[in-house]
Scaffold this active site. Structure first.
Site, PDB file in Angstrom:
ATOM      1  N   ASP A  67       0.428   6.774   5.098  1.00 22.33           N
ATOM      2  CA  ASP A  67      -0.298   6.691   3.518  1.00 22.33           C
ATOM      3  C   ASP A  67       0.219   5.347   2.963  1.00 22.33           C
ATOM      4  O   ASP A  67       1.392   4.815   3.019  1.00 22.33           O
ATOM      5  CB  ASP A  67      -0.436   7.796   2.601  1.00 22.33           C
ATOM      6  CG  ASP A  67       0.875   8.595   2.590  1.00 22.33           C
ATOM      7  OD1 ASP A  67       1.880   7.997   2.572  1.00 22.33           O
ATOM      8  OD2 ASP A  67       0.708   9.735   2.340  1.00 22.33           O
ATOM      9  N   ASP A 136       1.010  20.761  -4.370  1.00 25.01           N
ATOM     10  CA  ASP A 136      -0.030  21.301  -4.472  1.00 25.01           C
ATOM     11  C   ASP A 136      -0.645  21.495  -3.056  1.00 25.01           C
ATOM     12  O   ASP A 136      -1.640  21.910  -2.495  1.00 25.01           O
ATOM     13  CB  ASP A 136      -1.316  20.631  -4.997  1.00 25.01           C
ATOM     14  CG  ASP A 136      -1.482  19.111  -4.363  1.00 25.01           C
ATOM     15  OD1 ASP A 136      -0.726  18.950  -3.379  1.00 25.01           O
ATOM     16  OD2 ASP A 136      -2.346  18.199  -4.877  1.00 25.01           O
ATOM     17  N   HIS A 138      -0.420  19.451  -0.268  1.00 25.12           N
ATOM     18  CA  HIS A 138      -1.010  18.366   0.522  1.00 25.12           C
ATOM     19  C   HIS A 138      -0.199  17.892   1.584  1.00 25.12           C
ATOM     20  O   HIS A 138       1.254  17.911   1.386  1.00 25.12           O
ATOM     21  CB  HIS A 138      -1.241  16.935  -0.407  1.00 25.12           C
ATOM     22  CG  HIS A 138      -0.257  16.379  -1.202  1.00 25.12           C
ATOM     23  ND1 HIS A 138      -0.302  15.942  -2.647  1.00 25.12           N
ATOM     24  CD2 HIS A 138       0.736  15.660  -0.616  1.00 25.12           C
ATOM     25  CE1 HIS A 138       0.670  15.278  -2.905  1.00 25.12           C
ATOM     26  NE2 HIS A 138       1.388  15.018  -1.959  1.00 25.12           N
ATOM     27  N   GLU A 143      -5.294  15.991  -0.110  1.00 26.98           N
ATOM     28  CA  GLU A 143      -5.156  16.866  -1.321  1.00 26.98           C
ATOM     29  C   GLU A 143      -5.999  18.144  -0.878  1.00 26.98           C
ATOM     30  O   GLU A 143      -6.826  18.239  -0.155  1.00 26.98           O
ATOM     31  CB  GLU A 143      -5.851  16.151  -2.292  1.00 26.98           C
ATOM     32  CG  GLU A 143      -4.970  15.007  -3.073  1.00 26.98           C
ATOM     33  CD  GLU A 143      -3.667  15.420  -3.571  1.00 26.98           C
ATOM     34  OE1 GLU A 143      -3.177  16.247  -3.387  1.00 26.98           O
ATOM     35  OE2 GLU A 143      -3.415  14.349  -4.709  1.00 26.98           O
TER      36      GLU A 143
HETATM   37  C1  F6R Z   1       4.152  10.457   1.388  1.00 27.19           C
HETATM   38  C2  F6R Z   1       3.416  11.701   1.438  1.00 27.19           C
HETATM   39  C3  F6R Z   1       3.372  12.932   0.611  1.00 27.19           C
HETATM   40  C4  F6R Z   1       4.707  13.214   0.398  1.00 27.19           C
HETATM   41  C5  F6R Z   1       4.541  14.418  -0.707  1.00 27.19           C
HETATM   42  C6  F6R Z   1       6.000  14.993  -1.179  1.00 27.19           C
HETATM   43  O1  F6R Z   1       4.371   9.642   2.479  1.00 27.19           O
HETATM   44  O2  F6R Z   1       2.648  11.625   2.520  1.00 27.19           O
HETATM   45  O3  F6R Z   1       2.732  13.847   1.476  1.00 27.19           O
HETATM   46  O4  F6R Z   1       5.493  13.784   1.267  1.00 27.19           O
HETATM   47  O5  F6R Z   1       3.912  13.939  -1.687  1.00 27.19           O
HETATM   48  O6  F6R Z   1       6.402  13.861  -1.986  1.00 27.19           O
HETATM   49  P1  F6R Z   1       8.019  13.991  -2.401  1.00 27.19           P
HETATM   50  O7  F6R Z   1       9.003  13.874  -1.217  1.00 27.19           O
HETATM   51  O8  F6R Z   1       8.402  12.834  -3.198  1.00 27.19           O
HETATM   52  O9  F6R Z   1       8.265  15.374  -3.136  1.00 27.19           O
END
Ligand code: F6R
Length: 259
Positions: A67, A136, A138, A143
């Site tokens: 992403d 959450d 995701h 989301e």
């Molecule tokens: C990032 C991504 C997100 C993160 C998630 C957790 O490329 O796709 O799904 O993996 O938001 O983020 P952290 O690791 O910062 O808690």
């Protein structure tokens, strides 16, 4: 789904990096699916170490990131382009022509997303996908309420994710509302998936993913349908699971050929 509980985030990251190095040794042109955020940083640190020891060669590999924030140029310090350069690409020997991240500057977003999907297909799909998980539930930036068969597209971040990610920006207001993300369906086509999660802040999301119902309200729960998904977590992230004794027993008693 396999639940692998490790004593620390460092041990979990070493485990996943070791699996990536083994894949690269067996298939030098492997296609990796990469994530950003805090969680995979330890995996990348370990991969850099393995590369320096001559145990991980990326020269024939390819990489697709999950992403990017819409509107952020690659040089923006909070962009995922910048993150990948800093945390992995500039330290190992990927061919830059074989690393891909959705463009935050795409003027025609649907066309850019369709191109990204076509590129993944042209590389015959992703062999090994690394995932983090949002508080959450995701994966990528899919989301809650994301279609479980979605493809790469524009998504709108929830207020909670914007707050979670504000630490990478100077203020909450700076966090973009929109992102381009691989879809849940795109992620599910990866041949092997490792989802990592550390800390008590991820414990509810992990419990819902592993032991709750499959629901678009917890997009990661769709991994229950994936044939080789592995959930690699520390003790804190495992703290709300009910069947930890069973998961530990399974992992400790695997036959050698399955290790
Ligand atoms: C990032 C991504 C997100 C993160 C998630 C957790 O490329 O796709 O799904 O993996 O938001 O983020 P952290 O690791 O910062 O808690």
């Amino acid at each position: 789904m396999e639940i692998i509980i490790q004593p620390s985030p460092e041990a979990a990251c070493r485990y996943v990096a070791g699996r990536i190095a083994s894949l690269l040794a067996a298939k030098p042109a492997a296609v990796l699916g990469l994530a950003t955020g805090s969680t995979p940083v330890g995996v990348y640190r370990e991969l850099i170490h393995l590369h320096q020891q001559g145990e991980a060669d990326f020269s024939h590999a390819a990489a697709f990131n999950l992403d990017e924030y819409l509107g952020l140029p690659p040089e923006h310090p909070a962009s995922y382009h910048h993150f990948m350069q800093e945390n992995l690409f500039q330290h190992v020997n990927f061919n830059p022509g074989r690393t891909f991240i959705p463009s935050g500057l795409a003027s025609d977003v649907p066309a850019a997303c369709a191109d990204y999907e076509a590129k993944i297909r042209a590389y015959h799909g992703i062999d090994l996908q690394i995932l983090g998980i949002g508080s959450d539930g995701h994966i990528g930036f899919n989301e809650p309420s994301s279609s479980l068969s979605s493809r790469t597209r524009l998504k709108t971040l929830t207020p909670r994710t914007r707050e979670d990610n504000a630490r990478f920006f100077s203020s909450l207001e700076e966090v973009p509302h929109h992102v381009l993300t691989m879809g849940v369906g795109t992620i599910m086509e990866a041949r092997e998936i490792f989802l990592l999660a550390f800390g008590t802040g991820k414990a509810d999301a992990i419990a819902a993913t592993v032991e709750g119902p499959v629901t678009a309200n917890v997009p990661a729960s769709v991994l229950q349908f994936h044939q080789t998904a592995k959930i690699v977590i520390d003790e804190a992230a495992a703290s709300k699971l009910q069947r930890t004794d069973y998961y530990r027993w399974v992992f400790d008693h695997k036959p050698d050929w399955q290790r």
